[in-house]
Design a protein around this motif. Sequence first.
Motif, PDB file in Angstrom:
ATOM      1  N   GLU A  45       0.874  -1.184  -0.034  1.00  0.00           N
ATOM      2  CA  GLU A  45      -0.251   0.033   0.155  1.00  0.00           C
ATOM      3  C   GLU A  45       0.800   1.372   0.154  1.00  0.00           C
ATOM      4  N   GLY A  86      -1.103   6.661   2.004  1.00  0.00           N
ATOM      5  CA  GLY A  86      -1.782   7.255   3.442  1.00  0.00           C
ATOM      6  C   GLY A  86      -1.030   8.646   3.824  1.00  0.00           C
ATOM      7  N   TRP A 144     -10.438  -3.441   0.858  1.00  0.00           N
ATOM      8  CA  TRP A 144      -9.843  -2.466   1.871  1.00  0.00           C
ATOM      9  C   TRP A 144     -10.490  -2.704   3.231  1.00  0.00           C
ATOM     10  N   ARG A 201      -9.951  -1.575   7.373  1.00  0.00           N
ATOM     11  CA  ARG A 201      -9.181  -0.541   8.278  1.00  0.00           C
ATOM     12  C   ARG A 201      -9.345  -0.950   9.727  1.00  0.00           C
ATOM     13  N   ARG A 216     -11.160  -4.537  13.547  1.00  0.00           N
ATOM     14  CA  ARG A 216     -10.825  -4.523  12.086  1.00  0.00           C
ATOM     15  C   ARG A 216     -12.381  -4.585  11.320  1.00  0.00           C
ATOM     16  N   VAL A 258     -13.975  -2.101   4.633  1.00  0.00           N
ATOM     17  CA  VAL A 258     -14.295  -0.783   4.099  1.00  0.00           C
ATOM     18  C   VAL A 258     -14.953  -0.716   2.586  1.00  0.00           C
ATOM     19  N   ASP A 267     -12.509   8.432  10.092  1.00  0.00           N
ATOM     20  CA  ASP A 267     -11.925   7.700   9.099  1.00  0.00           C
ATOM     21  C   ASP A 267     -10.542   7.429   9.669  1.00  0.00           C
ATOM     22  N   TYR A 314      -5.145   1.521   7.083  1.00  0.00           N
ATOM     23  CA  TYR A 314      -5.887   0.734   5.991  1.00  0.00           C
ATOM     24  C   TYR A 314      -5.168  -0.190   5.494  1.00  0.00           C
ATOM     25  N   TYR A 315      -5.667  -1.358   5.288  1.00  0.00           N
ATOM     26  CA  TYR A 315      -5.073  -2.493   4.638  1.00  0.00           C
ATOM     27  C   TYR A 315      -5.643  -3.008   3.453  1.00  0.00           C
ATOM     28  N   CYS A 316      -4.919  -3.300   2.405  1.00  0.00           N
ATOM     29  CA  CYS A 316      -5.229  -3.831   1.109  1.00  0.00           C
ATOM     30  C   CYS A 316      -5.426  -5.312   1.533  1.00  0.00           C
ATOM     31  N   GLY A 374      -0.208  -2.414   5.547  1.00  0.00           N
ATOM     32  CA  GLY A 374      -1.132  -1.178   5.922  1.00  0.00           C
ATOM     33  C   GLY A 374      -0.469   0.025   6.043  1.00  0.00           C
TER      34      GLY A 374
END
Length: 122
Positions: free
Chosen positions: A6, A9, A36, A38, A45, A48, A90, A94-96, A115
């Motif tokens: 990722e 950010g 995604w 988060r 967790r 998203v 928000d 954030y994780y792909c 992340g």
Amino acid sequence: QVQLVESGGGLVQAGGSLRLSCAFSGRTFSMYYMGWFRQAPGKERETVAAIHWSGDSTYYADSVKGRFTISRDNAKNTVYLQMNRLKPEDTAVYYCVADQSLRVVLTTPKYWGQGTQVTVSS
């Protein structure tokens, strides 16, 4: 082995925008559903957004619907998360994620990136 990296950010003021990118490698990108997740401090967790391997179908959590857009470029092996009208809530890592099952990519995806931190100041 799938690898996800990722980027994008950072720190942004409430109401601002950020675009996250996730580079996919190791397998055939167009065969994977992408998503995604988060995780905020002290919270569980949460999913998203997710996108079909073709890009034709998307899913969004209610909390981001209308503000976030997930997209993918199968020629570049990359998935994006455009985040607009950001709110302090928000703020999260954030994780792909990737998986070959839509049901699984929304719940317990097999592959995760490292992340990227998104911080929204009020």
